[in-house]
Design an enzyme around this catalytic site. Structure first.
Site, mmCIF file in Angstrom:
data_model
loop_
_atom_site.group_PDB
_atom_site.id
_atom_site.type_symbol
_atom_site.label_atom_id
_atom_site.label_comp_id
_atom_site.label_asym_id
_atom_site.label_seq_id
_atom_site.Cartn_x
_atom_site.Cartn_y
_atom_site.Cartn_z
ATOM 1 N N CYS A 113 -36.154 59.294 44.887
ATOM 2 C CA CYS A 113 -36.349 57.716 44.836
ATOM 3 C C CYS A 113 -37.631 57.468 45.276
ATOM 4 O O CYS A 113 -37.827 56.226 44.804
ATOM 5 C CB CYS A 113 -35.143 57.164 45.761
ATOM 6 S SG CYS A 113 -33.431 57.818 45.383
ATOM 7 N N HIS A 263 -37.100 50.196 47.511
ATOM 8 C CA HIS A 263 -36.221 51.005 46.829
ATOM 9 C C HIS A 263 -34.583 50.364 46.948
ATOM 10 O O HIS A 263 -34.098 49.942 47.831
ATOM 11 C CB HIS A 263 -36.006 52.368 47.183
ATOM 12 C CG HIS A 263 -35.138 53.214 46.412
ATOM 13 N ND1 HIS A 263 -35.020 53.360 45.049
ATOM 14 C CD2 HIS A 263 -33.992 54.272 46.920
ATOM 15 C CE1 HIS A 263 -34.054 54.178 44.644
ATOM 16 N NE2 HIS A 263 -33.453 54.639 45.973
ATOM 17 N N ASN A 293 -28.223 52.400 42.009
ATOM 18 C CA ASN A 293 -29.377 53.232 42.415
ATOM 19 C C ASN A 293 -30.129 53.740 41.154
ATOM 20 O O ASN A 293 -29.162 54.774 40.604
ATOM 21 C CB ASN A 293 -29.000 54.018 43.378
ATOM 22 C CG ASN A 293 -30.323 54.722 43.894
ATOM 23 O OD1 ASN A 293 -31.438 55.006 43.356
ATOM 24 N ND2 ASN A 293 -30.040 55.515 44.964
HETATM 25 O O1 UT7 Z 1 -31.620 56.817 47.099
HETATM 26 C C1 UT7 Z 1 -31.177 57.387 48.274
HETATM 27 C C2 UT7 Z 1 -30.126 58.015 48.283
HETATM 28 N N1 UT7 Z 1 -28.960 57.276 48.744
HETATM 29 C C3 UT7 Z 1 -28.726 56.440 49.863
HETATM 30 O O2 UT7 Z 1 -29.750 56.088 50.386
HETATM 31 C C4 UT7 Z 1 -27.442 56.306 50.141
HETATM 32 C C5 UT7 Z 1 -26.961 56.336 51.574
HETATM 33 N N2 UT7 Z 1 -25.644 56.328 51.959
HETATM 34 C C6 UT7 Z 1 -24.705 55.329 51.683
HETATM 35 O O3 UT7 Z 1 -25.203 54.243 51.170
HETATM 36 C C7 UT7 Z 1 -23.504 55.328 52.271
HETATM 37 O O4 UT7 Z 1 -23.369 56.144 53.327
HETATM 38 C C8 UT7 Z 1 -22.322 55.312 51.425
HETATM 39 C C9 UT7 Z 1 -22.118 54.404 50.449
HETATM 40 C C10 UT7 Z 1 -22.526 56.506 50.542
HETATM 41 C C11 UT7 Z 1 -21.220 55.440 52.145
HETATM 42 O O5 UT7 Z 1 -20.590 54.414 52.997
HETATM 43 P P1 UT7 Z 1 -20.192 54.824 54.391
HETATM 44 O O6 UT7 Z 1 -20.003 53.335 55.210
HETATM 45 O O7 UT7 Z 1 -21.198 55.724 55.095
HETATM 46 O O8 UT7 Z 1 -19.034 55.387 54.085
HETATM 47 P P2 UT7 Z 1 -18.191 56.857 54.731
HETATM 48 O O9 UT7 Z 1 -18.920 58.022 53.991
HETATM 49 O O10 UT7 Z 1 -18.216 56.954 56.090
HETATM 50 O O11 UT7 Z 1 -16.959 56.664 54.068
HETATM 51 C C12 UT7 Z 1 -15.748 55.977 54.589
HETATM 52 C C13 UT7 Z 1 -14.557 56.193 53.665
HETATM 53 C C14 UT7 Z 1 -14.132 57.749 53.771
HETATM 54 O O12 UT7 Z 1 -12.652 57.897 53.923
HETATM 55 P P3 UT7 Z 1 -12.087 58.173 55.386
HETATM 56 O O13 UT7 Z 1 -12.709 59.547 55.694
HETATM 57 O O14 UT7 Z 1 -12.550 57.193 56.367
HETATM 58 O O15 UT7 Z 1 -10.898 58.294 55.353
HETATM 59 C C15 UT7 Z 1 -14.344 58.068 52.298
HETATM 60 O O16 UT7 Z 1 -13.716 59.135 52.012
HETATM 61 O O17 UT7 Z 1 -14.717 55.773 52.420
HETATM 62 C C16 UT7 Z 1 -14.322 56.892 51.730
HETATM 63 N N3 UT7 Z 1 -15.157 56.667 50.350
HETATM 64 C C17 UT7 Z 1 -14.620 55.668 49.455
HETATM 65 N N4 UT7 Z 1 -13.661 54.923 49.301
HETATM 66 C C18 UT7 Z 1 -13.604 54.199 48.150
HETATM 67 C C19 UT7 Z 1 -16.162 57.295 50.012
HETATM 68 N N5 UT7 Z 1 -16.521 56.827 48.875
HETATM 69 C C20 UT7 Z 1 -15.624 56.187 48.505
HETATM 70 C C21 UT7 Z 1 -15.365 55.167 47.121
HETATM 71 N N6 UT7 Z 1 -14.358 54.298 47.201
HETATM 72 N N7 UT7 Z 1 -16.421 55.238 46.253
#
Ligand code: UT7
Length: 336
Positions: A113, A263, A293
């Site tokens: 990125c 970004h 992204n």
């Molecule tokens: O370009 C640089 C690279 N990327 C980034 O900078 C991305 C950085 N990270 C993020 O943007 C966030 O961490 C995410 C968007 C990937 C995830 O958001 P979060 O608020 O950290 O969610 P989480 O990983 O804590 O997940 C919360 C819940 C989980 O379920 P449980 O364990 O609470 O039951 C996940 O399994 O959401 C679930 N989950 C989803 N649910 C619906 C994860 N992905 C999805 C999805 N749809 N696509």
């Protein structure tokens, strides 16, 4: 001493729009979850016949046209991507003949990125040293072919999209540093301790004798793995840090900047960076709603879109910052 100036920008995204509702038919996810957690409403995906260099070609052609140069003036090509057409040679070598160019160096930049800001920094250094005069830089990605489109991969699959952006950078004799368009500074960083927090493990020479086998495919090791929370917190911290460093280096205040081009990994990351730095929302240009992204293509797509939207004009002072896999991060301040 020579300086460098951005003299034209271009972008291309494939026509295929994939909405969050489309994704919810492929995996367990929802429009609301994706919008609330990332700000993304839709993204573009290529058709199977298209490759990264096809997207790059369109973006480059637009950048060359907008720069008003003859493409034969280009004496170096830098290509930032993490989704190359093939493992080797680099995508620059596949793009060069498509552009109708030959002989000039074609260099791939593998900084994820942050790749585009890294490439801008390299171009600036090449131009300042006198080695090259007119450099074409492109960032392009086809992520859609490498996403795990099942529920297993939903945390990353919903975030990434396909696209390309390009600029032409050219040697500039700066007469009035307070007014002239040129690259004020670039700052580059990496912290390899975070390499496995966002990586693609296979295929890899580190994986025993085979590089790749059926077990690895069954385990999904040929798809990106991301420790989302760790990437998220580091992105905010590092983008704030390197933006402030860029300002300090140039003895500028936040109020001096006309536009912030960050970004686009997650809308919440950019909102938190803006909050932390006390940047008014209307000075931050976001494209993530429409494109997700697009990794190395994100910053140049932002430039081209901001120009088209009238937000980036001749004379605008811009601060740009990116963070991504590696970990790598980078910032730049330039006058458009
Ligand atoms: O370009 C640089 C690279 N990327 C980034 O900078 C991305 C950085 N990270 C993020 O943007 C966030 O961490 C995410 C968007 C990937 C995830 O958001 P979060 O608020 O950290 O969610 P989480 O990983 O804590 O997940 C919360 C819940 C989980 O379920 P449980 O364990 O609470 O039951 C996940 O399994 O959401 C679930 N989950 C989803 N649910 C619906 C994860 N992905 C999805 C999805 N749809 N696509």
């Amino acid at each position: 001493m020579f300086h460098s100036e951005i003299i034209g920008s271009g972008m291309y995204v494939p026509p295929g729009i994939i909405t969050n509702h489309d994704l919810s038919k492929m995996m367990e996810t929802s429009h609301d979850w994706i919008v609330q957690r990332s700000g993304i409403e839709e993204r573009r995906w290529v058709t199977p016949d298209m490759v990264t260099t096809d997207l790059a070609l369109h973006a480059c052609e637009e950048a060359i046209k907008n720069a008003g140069i003859d493409k034969q003036e280009i004496d170096c090509l830098l290509f930032a991507t993490i989704s190359p057409d093939h493992d080797f040679p680099g995508s620059g070598c596949f793009l060069q003949p498509k552009l109708g160019l030959t002989g000039i160096p074609a260099i791939d930049v593998r900084q994820q990125c942050s790749g585009f800001v890294y490439a801008m920094s390299m171009a600036d250094a090449f131009i300042k040293s006198g080695q090259y005069k007119t450099i074409l830089i492109v960032g392009a990605e086809v992520h859609s072919k490498g996403l795990d489109k099942t529920t297993r991969g939903r945390d990353t699959a919903v975030l990434f999209g396909d696209g390309a952006g390009a600029i032409v950078m050219r040697r500039k004799e700066v007469k009035d540093p307070a007014k002239d368009s040129f690259i004020y500074s670039t700052h580059l960083f990496a912290e390899g301790q975070g390499a496995k927090d966002l990586w693609l493990e296979a295929p890899g020479m580190a994986l025993g004798a085979e590089r790749m086998n059926h077990e690895m495919i069954d385990a999904g090791k040929h798809y990106a793995y991301m420790n989302g929370k760790r990437v998220f917190t580091n992105a905010i911290r590092r983008m704030c840090e390197c933006t402030l460093l860029a300002l300090e280096t140039n003895k500028l205040k936040l109020e001096d900047i006309d536009l912030f081009l960050f970004h686009q990994a997650n809308m919440r990351i950019n909102q938190m960076v803006a909050q932390e730095l006390k940047i008014p929302e209307d000075k931050v240009f976001n494209t993530i709603q429409k494109y997700g992204n697009t990794t190395a293509a994100t910053i140049p797509i932002g430039m081209a879109e901001a120009v088209k939207a009238g937000k980036l004009k001749k004379g605008s002072l811009v601060a740009s910052a990116a963070f991504g896999s590696g970990f790598t991060w980078a910032s730049s301040i330039f006058r458009w």
